[in-house]
Design a protein around this motif. Sequence first.
Motif, PDB file in Angstrom:
ATOM      1  N   VAL A 501      45.767  37.422  38.029  1.00  0.00           N
ATOM      2  CA  VAL A 501      46.236  37.385  39.420  1.00  0.00           C
ATOM      3  C   VAL A 501      47.729  37.700  39.431  1.00  0.00           C
ATOM      4  CG1 VAL A 501      44.517  35.682  40.129  1.00  0.00           C
ATOM      5  CG2 VAL A 501      46.772  34.907  39.364  1.00  0.00           C
ATOM      6  N   THR A 505      52.253  32.682  45.835  1.00  0.00           N
ATOM      7  CA  THR A 505      51.924  31.318  46.248  1.00  0.00           C
ATOM      8  C   THR A 505      50.473  31.286  46.704  1.00  0.00           C
ATOM      9  OG1 THR A 505      54.202  30.899  46.912  1.00  0.00           O
ATOM     10  CG2 THR A 505      52.522  29.424  47.791  1.00  0.00           C
ATOM     11  N   TYR A 506      49.730  30.323  46.187  1.00  0.00           N
ATOM     12  CA  TYR A 506      48.289  30.236  46.409  1.00  0.00           C
ATOM     13  C   TYR A 506      47.923  28.836  46.899  1.00  0.00           C
ATOM     14  CZ  TYR A 506      47.881  34.489  43.562  1.00  0.00           C
ATOM     15  OH  TYR A 506      48.001  35.771  43.074  1.00  0.00           O
ATOM     16  N   THR A 507      46.801  28.763  47.583  1.00  0.00           N
ATOM     17  CA  THR A 507      46.147  27.484  47.797  1.00  0.00           C
ATOM     18  C   THR A 507      45.235  27.251  46.598  1.00  0.00           C
ATOM     19  OG1 THR A 507      46.184  27.710  50.197  1.00  0.00           O
ATOM     20  CG2 THR A 507      44.609  26.158  49.268  1.00  0.00           C
ATOM     21  N   LEU A 617      41.490  30.236  44.089  1.00  0.00           N
ATOM     22  CA  LEU A 617      42.872  30.612  44.379  1.00  0.00           C
ATOM     23  C   LEU A 617      42.879  31.530  45.597  1.00  0.00           C
ATOM     24  CD1 LEU A 617      44.225  31.443  40.791  1.00  0.00           C
ATOM     25  CD2 LEU A 617      44.659  29.392  42.129  1.00  0.00           C
ATOM     26  N   ALA A 618      43.507  31.087  46.649  1.00  0.00           N
ATOM     27  CA  ALA A 618      43.632  31.892  47.864  1.00  0.00           C
ATOM     28  C   ALA A 618      45.110  32.177  48.092  1.00  0.00           C
ATOM     29  CB  ALA A 618      43.023  31.168  49.061  1.00  0.00           C
ATOM     30  N   GLN A 619      45.473  33.454  48.016  1.00  0.00           N
ATOM     31  CA  GLN A 619      46.892  33.786  48.148  1.00  0.00           C
ATOM     32  C   GLN A 619      47.355  33.564  49.580  1.00  0.00           C
ATOM     33  OE1 GLN A 619      47.971  37.579  46.514  1.00  0.00           O
ATOM     34  NE2 GLN A 619      50.099  36.970  46.243  1.00  0.00           N
ATOM     35  N   ARG A 620      48.533  32.962  49.714  1.00  0.00           N
ATOM     36  CA  ARG A 620      49.050  32.621  51.040  1.00  0.00           C
ATOM     37  C   ARG A 620      50.032  33.684  51.505  1.00  0.00           C
ATOM     38  NH1 ARG A 620      49.672  26.235  51.384  1.00  0.00           N
ATOM     39  NH2 ARG A 620      51.064  26.885  53.027  1.00  0.00           N
TER      40      ARG A 620
END
Length: 620
Positions: A501, A505-507, A617-620
């Motif tokens: 990745v 910044t990720y959730t 992982l969800a990118q913000r």
Amino acid sequence: MTTASRRLLGAALALLLSAAVPVSAARADSEPAGVPQTVPALTNWSPGGGSYEYGPGVRLVADDAASRRVARTLADDLRAAGKGTVPVTGGPSRSGDIVVDVEPGDKQLGAEGYELRVGKQLEITGAAETGAFYGTRTVLQLLAHLDEIPAGRTVDVPQYKERGVGVCACYIHISTDWLENLVRDMAYHKLNQLLVEIKVKSDAHPEANSWGYYTKSEIRRLVALGEKYHVTIVPEINSPGHMDPWIQDRPDLQLVDTDGKAQPSRLDITKPEAFAYYKSLIDEYAEVFPADWWHMGADEYMLGSDFAKYPQVLAYAKAKYGANATPQDAFIDFVNRVGAYAAGKGKHLRIWNDGLTGANTVPVTPGTTVEHWLNVRTKPSQLIAQGHPVMNAAYSLYLVRGGFHTNTKKLYDEQWDPRSFEGEKLASRDGITGAKISLWPDNGRGETENEVAKATFLPLNHIAQATWGAPHPDATYAEFTARAEAVGHAPGWQDTTRVPVPDGTYTLSDRGHRTAPAGARLTRTPDGYVTIASADGTTCLETRSGKLTLNVPLEPGSAVTWEPCDAKDTLQRWQLAAADGGYRITSAITRMALDADTDGRLVQYPPDQKAPTTWALAQR
């Protein structure tokens, strides 16, 4: 024309060509100009006219079972190297083919040598399957950096029979991906022996299963890879010293001093139950390691200590060997008993040399291989005279994690070879089995696996060169370095520095439960891991709690916490790997997975004790 006829004709032409072609005025110990570059360097290269070009119609021609096995492995590696899918077929051969041939009658090649003839086709001949296999490693190296291979011929035979790498995976777990990369690279460079001090998860002694172990299925996979690539995996359980990975929870087996203090690293060699325990470990290892060797270590049992603190050892020696016996005799007695037991299971014994100080009346059983690393009173020449095969495992060849690293440039410039031991240089190769580099984890958090792999690259190339052929094929170390870089890594070698990745910044969540509400900032480290920081970059995920072993927190279930970020702290580095639609996150140092308890608390666990958490992982 038969294969044998082709070989005789090729040899005659090569002699004529070598007489006609001038050789550059290179140093006598350096490779002549025009020889295709490999590691180890090719010996006895006779140039020819023209070249071989690897093309789309290439086939691997092999006519017997052994040759076909070698050819199939070569086909796998050509595919892994991006050279396409190459069929394995029987003869006759044609222009552009690669011919693999095992001819048992060719005694000049021995068990590991090969002949390579390059013309309109490539012809690889070995007297044994291993020799033919090494010929294919040369072909792979040439194809790695040459569009066309110049015509010529070589007969390439190793000088030493043991060409190795030693790895202590005894306290700190090393990933199987890293070990498999090492096996591939070893074979690619014609190294044939991986000696591993390693802990296998025990069924017979579950009380000894502190983390750092490998499952039997992991070992079987590693051994199978070694068998495919002709690398013998030799196991070691160091004894009777350094036994704490096995007996730290067995005080009944520990040596006790005159103050009544038990020594968790020292096995009590006077107790029959201690020997029975060690035999049971040999039995269990034999289930997964088929090698004809057993390494018992036998180093540092009393190094820096005093036998006088353990009068029971002298009492045991005198009871068995008489009034003139020494405490050292009890130690040698243990070595010989282990050797006899291993021999009964078809295995030859190997030990380190530092315990052989000469302060004994009982000799080590002749035939026991001694790996010489420390300059003590009994020299390598004496060990050879006493009937011991001797391997050079010199301290100058060590890479200590977070500590001393071998100076490969210095060794190369000095034209080091396996006759150069700590404290003695021998004039002859007689009695010397070979040499190895050794990787030790004395400060387990001092370097990451990726840093160790990078540091090992040139030492591995150097030991391959020095144990196979002349130690100084290039006039300068810079030229040897360029040779090694041209050859590169083996086909199938996995680049473990790739991060799946991008920085950002990720959730970070587990099963939909957000564990970093403000977001987690992922940043790639120079050695190919990531740090996981809070969104403001002030705190980072780190595993630091629990009992330390070699400066590493190795307690399963211990907490992973948010600590002040420190770019130099390897315990803040994590490896990401795609898994099950998300990612598995593993500590770069402890090799345990980042997991979330049911209450959301972050912990670390070995993957066989708790199914690793899949992280979204969800990118913000």
